[in-house]
Structures are given as C-alpha cells and as structure tokens.
Design a protein around this motif. Structure first.
Motif, PDB file in Angstrom:
ATOM      1  N   ASP A  63       0.821  -1.209   0.000  1.00 47.62           N
ATOM      2  CA  ASP A  63       0.000   0.000   0.000  1.00 47.62           C
ATOM      3  C   ASP A  63       0.857   1.263   0.000  1.00 47.62           C
ATOM      4  O   ASP A  63       0.433   2.306  -0.488  1.00 47.62           O
ATOM      5  N   LEU A  72       0.100   4.745  -1.898  1.00 48.10           N
ATOM      6  CA  LEU A  72       0.017   6.025  -1.186  1.00 48.10           C
ATOM      7  C   LEU A  72       1.043   7.010  -1.733  1.00 48.10           C
ATOM      8  O   LEU A  72       0.735   8.186  -1.966  1.00 48.10           O
ATOM      9  N   ARG A 122     -10.071  -1.705  -3.925  1.00 46.90           N
ATOM     10  CA  ARG A 122      -9.352  -1.239  -2.728  1.00 46.90           C
ATOM     11  C   ARG A 122      -8.142  -0.394  -3.141  1.00 46.90           C
ATOM     12  O   ARG A 122      -7.923   0.699  -2.616  1.00 46.90           O
ATOM     13  N   ARG A 123      -7.387  -0.891  -4.102  1.00 44.56           N
ATOM     14  CA  ARG A 123      -6.199  -0.159  -4.562  1.00 44.56           C
ATOM     15  C   ARG A 123      -6.584   1.180  -5.203  1.00 44.56           C
ATOM     16  O   ARG A 123      -5.982   2.214  -4.924  1.00 44.56           O
ATOM     17  N   SER A 147      -9.290   2.967  -4.866  1.00 36.83           N
ATOM     18  CA  SER A 147      -9.844   3.956  -3.933  1.00 36.83           C
ATOM     19  C   SER A 147      -8.752   4.515  -3.022  1.00 36.83           C
ATOM     20  O   SER A 147      -8.757   5.711  -2.702  1.00 36.83           O
ATOM     21  N   LEU A 148      -7.779   3.680  -2.667  1.00 34.34           N
ATOM     22  CA  LEU A 148      -6.686   4.180  -1.833  1.00 34.34           C
ATOM     23  C   LEU A 148      -5.875   5.235  -2.589  1.00 34.34           C
ATOM     24  O   LEU A 148      -5.484   6.268  -2.026  1.00 34.34           O
ATOM     25  N   LEU A 196      -7.870   8.410  -2.647  1.00 39.35           N
ATOM     26  CA  LEU A 196      -7.883   9.030  -1.312  1.00 39.35           C
ATOM     27  C   LEU A 196      -6.542   9.706  -1.018  1.00 39.35           C
ATOM     28  O   LEU A 196      -6.498  10.794  -0.428  1.00 39.35           O
ATOM     29  N   ALA A 197      -5.453   9.045  -1.454  1.00 37.43           N
ATOM     30  CA  ALA A 197      -4.118   9.614  -1.215  1.00 37.43           C
ATOM     31  C   ALA A 197      -3.943  10.920  -1.982  1.00 37.43           C
ATOM     32  O   ALA A 197      -3.164  11.789  -1.576  1.00 37.43           O
ATOM     33  N   ALA A 217      -6.648  12.904  -2.687  1.00 40.08           N
ATOM     34  CA  ALA A 217      -7.642  13.832  -2.118  1.00 40.08           C
ATOM     35  C   ALA A 217      -7.145  14.481  -0.824  1.00 40.08           C
ATOM     36  O   ALA A 217      -7.392  15.673  -0.599  1.00 40.08           O
ATOM     37  N   VAL A 218      -6.447  13.716   0.002  1.00 44.50           N
ATOM     38  CA  VAL A 218      -6.054  14.252   1.319  1.00 44.50           C
ATOM     39  C   VAL A 218      -5.196  15.521   1.181  1.00 44.50           C
ATOM     40  O   VAL A 218      -5.502  16.544   1.807  1.00 44.50           O
ATOM     41  N   LEU A 253      -7.336  18.577  -0.649  1.00 48.15           N
ATOM     42  CA  LEU A 253      -8.565  19.118  -0.061  1.00 48.15           C
ATOM     43  C   LEU A 253      -8.355  20.463   0.658  1.00 48.15           C
ATOM     44  O   LEU A 253      -9.181  21.367   0.497  1.00 48.15           O
ATOM     45  N   PRO A 254      -7.259  20.627   1.415  1.00 45.39           N
ATOM     46  CA  PRO A 254      -7.113  21.926   2.110  1.00 45.39           C
ATOM     47  C   PRO A 254      -7.165  23.126   1.154  1.00 45.39           C
ATOM     48  O   PRO A 254      -7.797  24.125   1.454  1.00 45.39           O
ATOM     49  N   TRP A 298      -7.960  -2.352   4.912  1.00 45.92           N
ATOM     50  CA  TRP A 298      -8.730  -1.109   4.696  1.00 45.92           C
ATOM     51  C   TRP A 298      -8.366  -0.011   5.693  1.00 45.92           C
ATOM     52  O   TRP A 298      -8.949   1.079   5.652  1.00 45.92           O
ATOM     53  N   HIS A 301      -7.367   3.332   4.180  1.00 48.80           N
ATOM     54  CA  HIS A 301      -8.549   4.062   3.681  1.00 48.80           C
ATOM     55  C   HIS A 301      -9.225   4.810   4.817  1.00 48.80           C
ATOM     56  O   HIS A 301      -9.628   5.967   4.667  1.00 48.80           O
ATOM     57  N   CYS A 334      -7.237   7.819   5.759  1.00 52.13           N
ATOM     58  CA  CYS A 334      -7.430   8.897   4.771  1.00 52.13           C
ATOM     59  C   CYS A 334      -8.798   9.543   4.938  1.00 52.13           C
ATOM     60  O   CYS A 334      -8.922  10.776   4.922  1.00 52.13           O
ATOM     61  N   LEU A 345      -8.774  11.755   7.841  1.00 57.82           N
ATOM     62  CA  LEU A 345      -8.089  13.028   7.572  1.00 57.82           C
ATOM     63  C   LEU A 345      -8.985  13.969   6.760  1.00 57.82           C
ATOM     64  O   LEU A 345      -9.046  15.173   7.026  1.00 57.82           O
ATOM     65  N   LEU A 346      -9.682  13.401   5.777  1.00 58.25           N
ATOM     66  CA  LEU A 346     -10.575  14.228   4.951  1.00 58.25           C
ATOM     67  C   LEU A 346     -11.692  14.826   5.807  1.00 58.25           C
ATOM     68  O   LEU A 346     -12.001  16.019   5.705  1.00 58.25           O
ATOM     69  N   GLN A 358     -10.349  17.556   7.982  1.00 57.72           N
ATOM     70  CA  GLN A 358     -10.154  18.808   7.242  1.00 57.72           C
ATOM     71  C   GLN A 358     -11.487  19.528   7.029  1.00 57.72           C
ATOM     72  O   GLN A 358     -11.578  20.747   7.193  1.00 57.72           O
TER      73      GLN A 358
END
Lengths: 472, 184
Positions: free
Chosen positions: A162, A166, A207-208, A210-211, A214-215, A217-218, A221-222, B14, B17, B20, B23-24, B27
C-alpha cells in the motif's frame, strides 16, 4: 516486463551528467529577462510575499505550487532567489532523468535505460525549462515518479504494498499543486489500478484504486477548501480551462510558440498569420469576448469555458479543421528554447553567439523530429507488456487530448520522457516484434507525422529564419 | 468466504482508507469550524487587530462574490488610498480591487499625481503592483514585469534609496514600448 533489477550506478552517473549539463546551461544563460508567463509567476510570488495572500491571475486561477516555490526563494534571497529557484529546478531535473531511465529499464531492460538516459541528458527543449520560470521541471519531477509507482503496482504479481499506492497518490497530488493538468488523469489511473494486474480479485482492485484516489484527495482538499472560503466555490486547486477556451475555442488562431515573435521583434505580421488558411479560417464575426462583467473569478472562468464550448458546438467544421492544426502544433519542431533564441533572449550570453546559436537551434529543432519518429517506431515496433502499454497509452493520449485546446510545444513536455523511453526502445530493440504489420504501422505513423509537419511548414520555416538569424 | 466473518487481515487492508477518510473528515470539520460568514469577514476587515488580518479579510471580502459589487467602487478605492498604512493603500492596485471598476482613478489621480516625489518607495511599489500585475488591461496592467523593476521593487520594500531620475527614464521608455506595440 524486463529485468529491471540491474545496478543503478550507470543510471546515477548518467543522471549526474544530465544535471551537470543543465547547470552549465544555467550558468551560460546568465540572468535572462522574464518572458511571458515567467513575469506572471514572479509577480504572483512577489505579491504573495508582499500582501500575505495568494491572489488569482484574473484570467487564471493557477494552482499555488509554483508561485509558492518562487515566493519562498524570493523571500529568502530577494533577487538572488531567482538563481536559487533555477538551481533547485536543475537539481529537481535529476528526478526526471532518473525516472525516465527507470521506466526504460522496466519496459525494455538496462541497455535501453542507458540510451534513454543519454537522450534525456542532451534533449535541449527539456534542458531549457530548467533555467526558465515555468513550472514544467518541478511538475515533471513529481509527475513522473508518481506514474512510475503506478506502473510498479500495476506490474506487481505478488500483491503490491500500500505504501507504493500512497506514494503514487501523494506524488501526483504534489504535481497537481504545480499544474492541475492531470486532475482528470487521476480517475483513469485509478481505473487501471482497479483492473491490473489481470486476475486480481475485484474487491482488491477497488481497494487499490480507492486508496490511490484518497491519497490524492487528502493533500489537495485543504486548498480546495481554501478556494471555497475565498471564492465561495469548490475549485480543486486551480482553473485554467476558461482562459484556454478563450485562446483555443475561439475564432482567432493563436499559437504561443509564435506570438512572441511578432511582439518582441515588432513584426508587422506575426508568424501565426502564415498558417495554412484551410486549417485556421474561422468566421471573424464569431469571435467571442471574455465574460469580464462577472467579478467572481471561478464563475468568470466557468462562463468563458461555456462560451468556448458553445462556439465549438456551433462550428463543427472549424473545430475539426482547427484540431488538426492543433495536433500539428503539438508535434511541430518548435520549443521555448528555440523561441528564446529567436526573440533574442540569449543575446547577451554565450548561448546566443552566432555559431553557438545556430548549432543549438539546429539541435533543438531536430531533437523533437527524431524523437517523434523513433517514438512512433517504439510504440508500434517494440514488444512491451500489456500494463505498460495501457499506462503509456493512457498518459500520452490524455496529454495529447488536453493539448488540443491551445497550441504550443510546452504542452508536449509531459509526453517527452515517455517519448524518450519509446525512442530508446526502438533504437535498441526495434524490429524484433510485430513483423510486417508493425512495419506497416510504423510507416503509417511516420506518414501522419510528415503530413502534420507539412501543415506547420510555413510557420516552421519562419521560426527557423528568426532563430537562425537571431533577433537583431 | 462463508460465514460472514471478515478476517482481521482483510480489515487491516482497509485501515489506510479509514485513516485517509478520517483526515478528509478532519479537514472538512476544521474548515466548517473556522469558516467565516460575510458579516465576520466584514468585521475582521473593519476592526482587525493587525494590517495582515485586515488584508486577509479584505482578500476574501473582494473575492467571495456574495456582496454587492457596487460597494467596491470609487469611494471604496478612495477610502483605501486614504489609509495610513502603505500596505493597505497598495492593495488598491491589485486585481482584487481593480476588477470592480475601470481603475482610472488609481492610474491618473494617484500614480499620476505627486506621490512619486513624496514617497518614491511607496510610489514604485504601487506602480509595479498596478502596472505589472497579471490579468491584462482590464484591471490596469500594462507591460510585464522586468528584472530591473523587480530589483527596484525589493529596494522599495526595504526602504532603500531609489533614483527618481532613473525611474522616470525607465517609465518613459516603457511608455514608448507600449506606444510602439500599439502602432504595430
């Protein structure tokens, strides 16, 4: 997938040579005057330091990464910060060179990696960007490693860690802070992660994927929330489509490899006017103006985008003809390095001396021609694994599509490292795969390239004349 | 697979996930908690303790697009230029302010007035911010920034001496450049 676990030492040596060469060019170029958007980036950085907030550019909502980078350099060193920024770009280019070689090694093996490294070392249009204030070098330094991590995950049979996913997401997010161009590439890459390697359980693929998303998006997002706070609109990082629609989906033909010649050499007619009329002719009354009355920047840019799309929908014939022209501009042997020579930016330096200039201009113009020919050969005439082909095809296709909006060689830059890999593959392994069908495909691709170069020939000849002769 | 029992290894897969997503959500929560309404922004602009606080609020006030744009016309520009703090005066030359009204006042009444002699550093900063900004003629921008102009800008920021003659000569040359381009 080739044996990619050879010694890294030759790659590191080539990387060091490439960085040293870029440093040499930085020193030889001297204190270049700002050109076009360079002045805008510097202005944004300076005003950020001065007022403490990041202003938009009125016609663009540029992502903050590159102005922030310049702001930090200028804040620390004032005018000396300009050199520091370029020096850091030279160092960052090591990431581009090294990753290009890693891609080549994974796709074709160690010998091809060395050839790819040698091409990267001497590829002048890339060298130029290390001493310009454009975001291309920093962007590629993050974008390429992100894609390399994606490739490694796609090819991992025994289950990818993972951490790599990430890392890929974080690097791509970093690249997005510099240029928002790959924003819509992210879901396409996620789709590849969901599908490859084949035989993966569907849930593991999801799973991959979406991870990865998400990596991304984090970290972004700010700034998206900052945009929501300041502008009242959720804009992820930046928005440049509206202004690009004004330039590219509008009646007047614009090519930013050419406009500077008219402006700086005080020409009565810019080289753009030499464009073959069939490809650029448009209803002159159809030109649409920017929505200046809208004060909110994201809304104004969205309205410009809407006007551009409406214009394109109303003029399908023009859209078709002009996109052929955009494609021709994308593969034209133009570059910002040649443009800098043509408008006299290097005149005060060794690089601008007549004999040096002519040698460098010849090399800079021949480089993309040879690269594209060899890369086409690499795509059709070499064997590579399916995942690599999907990844390269997705990235090259995506960048080419985004480049069909506005003409200029700078938009080709994200493709160049992959073209180098393919070119090196063809140079070392061409002719081993595909037989007659491959030969036919290569010949067809070369014929298409030749046609596109013919489309741009009048402007290309003008550019050669200016760059060869110099601004004076 | 059967039995509906999810193995610990599968749950563990998971965890990134969940981190993350956490964290979202964190924020988003922070943003919602720190979000300032138009009235709060207005108040921060009027009564902010420091210039930076006031500038920060003004930046939002001018960009959010929820207030009546006619508020930011000429009286507002005059009000800004009458502030004691140079930084607040200089913000009147940015896109944030200039996009609301043809910035003729800034150009002719202020930069064309006596401020060059009175305070060359403030004049030069205002001039660069106004005429070299990104965005084109709509908001008052002229030609693009040059290195020499940037060097003088840093001199002006640090209140180092500037030569009025050099600056006037330079400005004249750039006006001629504009005229030459317009004649093209």
């Amino acid at each position: 997938m080739e044996d990619y676990k050879g010694s890294a030492r030759p790659l590191v040596v080539l990387c060091a040579v490439g960085v040293a060469l870029r440093f040499l060019f930085l020193c030889l170029a001297g204190d270049l005057e700002f050109q076009s958007d360079e002045a805008n980036y510097v202005y944004l950085a300076v005003s950020w330091n001065h007022f403490g907030f990041y202003s938009d550019s009125y016609r663009y909502l540029w992502p903050p990464g590159y102005p922030f980078f310049l702001a930090v350099c200028l804040d620390g060193f004032e005018m000396g910060g300009l050199f520091v920024a370029k020096l850091l770009q030279v160092l960052a280019s090591a990431s581009i060179g090294f990753t290009t070689m890693l891609f080549a090694r994974r796709l074709y093996g160690g010998r091809t990696a060395l050839v790819a490294g040698a091409i990267w070392c001497g590829y002048l249009p890339l060298i130029g960007f290390t001493h310009y204030f454009w975001s291309e070098t920093l962007f590629l330094a993050l974008f390429l490693p992100a894609l390399y991590q994606v490739l490694v995950v796609l090819q991992a049979d025994g289950g990818a860690r993972d951490g790599r996913i990430l890392l890929a997401g974080l690097l791509l997010a970093g690249a997005l802070f510099v240029k928002e161009m790959p924003l819509y590439l992210a879901p396409l890459l996620a789709l590849l992660l969901a599908v490859f390697p084949t035989g993966l359980a569907r849930i593991e693929g999801l799973r991959r994927a979406s991870l990865f998303l998400l990596a991304i998006a984090v970290p972004i997002l700010p700034w998206t929330l900052r945009n929501a706070e300041v502008y009242g609109r959720f804009v992820p990082l930046g928005a440049s489509l509206g202004e690009n629609a004004h330039g590219g989906l509008n009646a007047p033909y614009k090519n930013f490899d050419l406009t500077a010649y008219g402006r700086h050499l005080f020409l009565e007619e810019s080289p753009e006017t030499l464009a073959r009329p069939w490809f650029v002719a448009a209803d002159p009354d159809g030109e649409w103006a920017r929505a200046e009355h809208i004060r909110n920047t994201p809304d104004r840019l969205a309205e410009n985008q809407r006007r551009g799309l409406a214009y394109a929908a109303e003029h399908p014939g023009w859209l078709f003809r002009s996109r052929i022209k955009k494609l021709a501009d994308l593969v034209a042997p133009a570059s910002f390095f040649v443009r800098h020579q043509g408008i006299g930016r290097y005149e005060e330096s060794v690089l601008g001396q007549l004999s040096v200039r002519r040698a460098l201009v010849s090399l800079a113009m021949l480089s993309p021609v040879i690269l594209l020919l060899l890369a086409a050969g690499g795509w059709f005439g070499t064997r590579m694994d399916r995942t690599s082909r999907w990844l390269l095809g997705t990235v090259l296709g995506y960048v080419a599509l985004t480049s069909l909006l506005v003409s200029m060689s700078r938009f080709r830059i994200p493709m160049v490292p992959f073209l180098i890999v393919l070119a090196a593959g063809f140079a070392t392994r061409g002719g081993r795969a595909g037989g007659r069908r491959a030969l036919f495909s290569i010949a067809a691709a070369w014929a298409v390239l030749a046609c596109l170069w013919w489309v741009d020939l009048p402007e290309t000849l003008a550019v050669i004349r200016y760059a060869w002769g110099g601004a004076s | 697979m059967g039995g509906g029992v999810v193995s610990p290894a599968r749950v563990k897969a998971w965890v990134p996930h969940m981190v993350c997503l956490g964290l979202l959500l964190g924020q988003l929560g922070t943003w919602l908690a720190l979000h300032r309404s138009d009235a709060e922004i207005e108040s921060a602009w009027r009564d902010g303790a420091t210039t930076r606080e006031r500038l920060d609020a003004l930046h939002v006030l001018l960009n959010r697009g929820t207030l009546d744009p006619s508020r930011f016309g000429l009286p507002f520009v005059r009000e800004l230029l009458a502030e004691d703090d140079d930084l607040l005066k200089e913000v009147a030359f940015t896109n944030d302010v200039c996009k609301f009204l043809d910035p003729e006042y800034q150009k002719t009444e202020y930069l064309g007035g006596s401020h060059l002699d009175a305070d060359i550093q403030h004049f030069w900063r205002s001039y660069v911010i106004f005429r070299r900004k990104v965005g084109g003629g709509v908001t008052g921008a002229g030609l693009r920034l040059l290195r020499q102009e940037l060097a003088w800008f840093y001199d002006a920021v640090h209140e180092r001496p500037l030569s009025i003659d050099d600056i006037l000569l330079h400005m004249e040359a750039r006006w001629q450049e504009i005229a030459r381009r317009q004649a093209q």
